[in-house]
Design an enzyme around this catalytic site. Sequence first.
Site, PDB file in Angstrom:
ATOM      1  N   ASN A   1       7.291 -11.374 -38.837  1.00  0.00           N
ATOM      2  CA  ASN A   1       8.537 -10.992 -38.172  1.00  0.00           C
ATOM      3  C   ASN A   1       8.441  -9.720 -37.351  1.00  0.00           C
ATOM      4  O   ASN A   1       9.079  -9.607 -36.306  1.00  0.00           O
ATOM      5  CB  ASN A   1       9.636 -10.826 -39.221  1.00  0.00           C
ATOM      6  CG  ASN A   1      10.941 -10.335 -38.636  1.00  0.00           C
ATOM      7  OD1 ASN A   1      11.603 -11.055 -37.895  1.00  0.00           O
ATOM      8  ND2 ASN A   1      11.319  -9.103 -38.958  1.00  0.00           N
TER       9      ASN A   1
ATOM     10  N   ASP B   1       6.530 -13.242 -45.570  1.00  0.00           N
ATOM     11  CA  ASP B   1       7.604 -12.265 -45.662  1.00  0.00           C
ATOM     12  C   ASP B   1       8.715 -12.577 -44.654  1.00  0.00           C
ATOM     13  O   ASP B   1       8.461 -13.164 -43.592  1.00  0.00           O
ATOM     14  CB  ASP B   1       7.007 -10.874 -45.384  1.00  0.00           C
ATOM     15  CG  ASP B   1       7.949  -9.748 -45.730  1.00  0.00           C
ATOM     16  OD1 ASP B   1       8.347  -9.656 -46.900  1.00  0.00           O
ATOM     17  OD2 ASP B   1       8.275  -8.947 -44.827  1.00  0.00           O
TER      18      ASP B   1
ATOM     19  N   LYS C   1      13.588 -15.776 -42.985  1.00  0.00           N
ATOM     20  CA  LYS C   1      14.858 -16.133 -42.338  1.00  0.00           C
ATOM     21  C   LYS C   1      15.108 -15.336 -41.061  1.00  0.00           C
ATOM     22  O   LYS C   1      16.057 -15.638 -40.325  1.00  0.00           O
ATOM     23  CB  LYS C   1      16.019 -15.932 -43.312  1.00  0.00           C
ATOM     24  CG  LYS C   1      16.399 -14.489 -43.586  1.00  0.00           C
ATOM     25  CD  LYS C   1      17.618 -14.416 -44.504  1.00  0.00           C
ATOM     26  CE  LYS C   1      18.086 -12.981 -44.702  1.00  0.00           C
ATOM     27  NZ  LYS C   1      19.257 -12.901 -45.605  1.00  0.00           N
TER      28      LYS C   1
ATOM     29  N   GLU D   1       9.686 -16.182 -48.105  1.00  0.00           N
ATOM     30  CA  GLU D   1      10.755 -15.345 -48.632  1.00  0.00           C
ATOM     31  C   GLU D   1      12.008 -15.569 -47.793  1.00  0.00           C
ATOM     32  O   GLU D   1      12.080 -15.141 -46.637  1.00  0.00           O
ATOM     33  CB  GLU D   1      10.363 -13.866 -48.586  1.00  0.00           C
ATOM     34  CG  GLU D   1      11.469 -12.959 -49.098  1.00  0.00           C
ATOM     35  CD  GLU D   1      11.406 -11.542 -48.551  1.00  0.00           C
ATOM     36  OE1 GLU D   1      11.841 -10.621 -49.252  1.00  0.00           O
ATOM     37  OE2 GLU D   1      10.931 -11.362 -47.412  1.00  0.00           O
TER      38      GLU D   1
END
Length: 673
Positions: free
Chosen positions: A273, A364, A367, A388
């Site tokens: 991310n 990690d 979303k 996650e």
Amino acid sequence: MSKVLPENTILADTSAATWIRSDHYHNSFLIPSDEILDTVRKTSSDNGLPDIAVSKAQGKFLYLLAQTFNAKRILEVGTLAGYSTIWLGRALPEDGELLTLEINESHAKIARENLSLAGLSSKCKVVVGPAHDSMVNMKPEVPFDLIFIDADKPSNTKYFKEAKRLVKSGGVIIVDNVVRQGRVADPTLSDPAVEGIINKLDYIQNMGFDAIWISPIVENVNQTNGQGEAYHGYWPSNINNLNPHFGTTDELKSLASALHDRNMYLMVDVVVNHLVANPTNTTSVYPETFNYDTLQPFSGQSSFHPQCFISDYNNQTEVEQCWLGDTNLPLIDLDTENSTNVDIMYNWVKGLVQEYSIDGLRIDTVKHIRQDFWQGFSDAAGVYTVGEVLIGNTTYAAPYTKVLSGILDYPTYYAVFNAFTSSSLSGTSGNVSHIAEMALQAQSVYRDPFALGSFVENQDQPRIQSRTSDQALVKNALAWVFVNDGIPIVYYGQEQGYQGGEDPANREALWLSGYSTQNKPLLNQITALNAARKAAISANPKYTSTKAVFHAQSDQALAIYKPPMLTLLTSGGDGSSTDWTVPASVSSGISGNGAYAPGDTLVDVLTCDEVTVGNDGTVQAKASAGQPKVLMVKSLGQGVCQKGSSNAASSIHRGLGIGVGMVVALMIGTIAL
């Protein structure tokens, strides 16, 4: 007025702060200002390199040593920005030479520029790559006169062994910071920085675990920032380099090989991310400025979403395209709508898995990236992927189970944590029926509920013993992890009874425990539960695809039947007693594969206590002092409870008991696939 100390006075304060003051004092008048060296330090800081170079006094000391020994050929292990290299290089005669070894290409580039500034490019050469590999491959016709080792401390022993081979007879080897702030002289400490990477796989495997899950392994931002240091691995800056604080390429490959030799698996944490660089502006200017060149292998600011922090978690576009963190430590959000970035990440994860023989990935902040990115990422990895998705809502989480192998089961985690901590906080017993509700939702809406990661502690959440000291509640919560449909994950230190609260208090060093296996009730429980799970898989080939059946006897008492295991959990606490009556309907229609029948004797794998199934198929049992019970037919359970009581581990089945681990500096957890 000056204070005069009596003659022969001994100063008791020998702290690090005292030595630093002394260093600054002597530097102030013994070593004149040096424009080039001052520029080198500033360049190092501006480029985000850690402030770990030798001091002026230490640099001058190296210079004097090299001159004293008439060193003509010098080898330096660990370059960074080249500050100590310049001190050593200045001591060389006109025909002298120095080789300096640096694992990080960007650091090497800065060092070469600094050496050029100092007029030493013709004498000092930077060699890029893992230092130990470079040393092993050296076959010098003329040995080195002096070798200075100042790199990752866990590898000091390996560097020193090679240095002995490479230095001339009568030569000098200098190893920086071997005292480790006095810890080397403390026999009670087992610090990886002192002893090097220590193999603790026996400790993990003897509890019955089949895999380990380790921290993200890529290079992280080095400088201390508003949130401290990146000791944990979750602030990546260059995904193409390994984190030198965790070890070398060879060491990671050796870890994978050692695991595979034991029929165990290696699971690695990855961050997609975001990347991290410290802000370069020193005012409250917003958006902040960064040196995007440090974020590799991406193409500058255009590779990242514009700076905005998430303020509305109900706005999914904002969740995916705005930034985590804050202005002190912004997590610079990678633009995963950018097709070039997508290709980079897919190729990177494919190469990472292949290069290091990785068997699984924990991902990690899943979303925070669009859902349709993840299918291609998982396919490129080609291994088990568990993401996650930090949410307590199964409806929100469910779509991610369609694009990854599984997710960490946060919705059920919250129900479990609340059920087994609320009694000590509020004086009321937690509602275990909510656990069954969430587990049934998972069975209904997730693509594969058997690929979920089941846990009750991890590096992002407070440890359960920070919320309750009731050991009966702790043991019930821990039992849940091993008896539901998901893959059990145990966070390191849980077996030792660690009690850390919110991050970072929950990230205690495991080596401080001494890896003790004596008088450790939770370690014994984990060992027995791992053995029971493996016995269940051996007895019932469909165990890992059989959905658990739940019977809530009350808000405080929950039965879970997943043949051949019948588990009885209670949230009453250690002052409670529960009389169980599990009706025959719970096990109706299930026979064979270790399932129980009227008249069978069941054994509690945690205590070896026995229970007889009634003629009508009803199971009646008593749980004293709020303890959990995990029952199996005697032919299976008796051997398991003996294993648990002796700390032995079962290797009946390879592959589906997962535990999260606890070993050297790399480790965050242990998983079994």
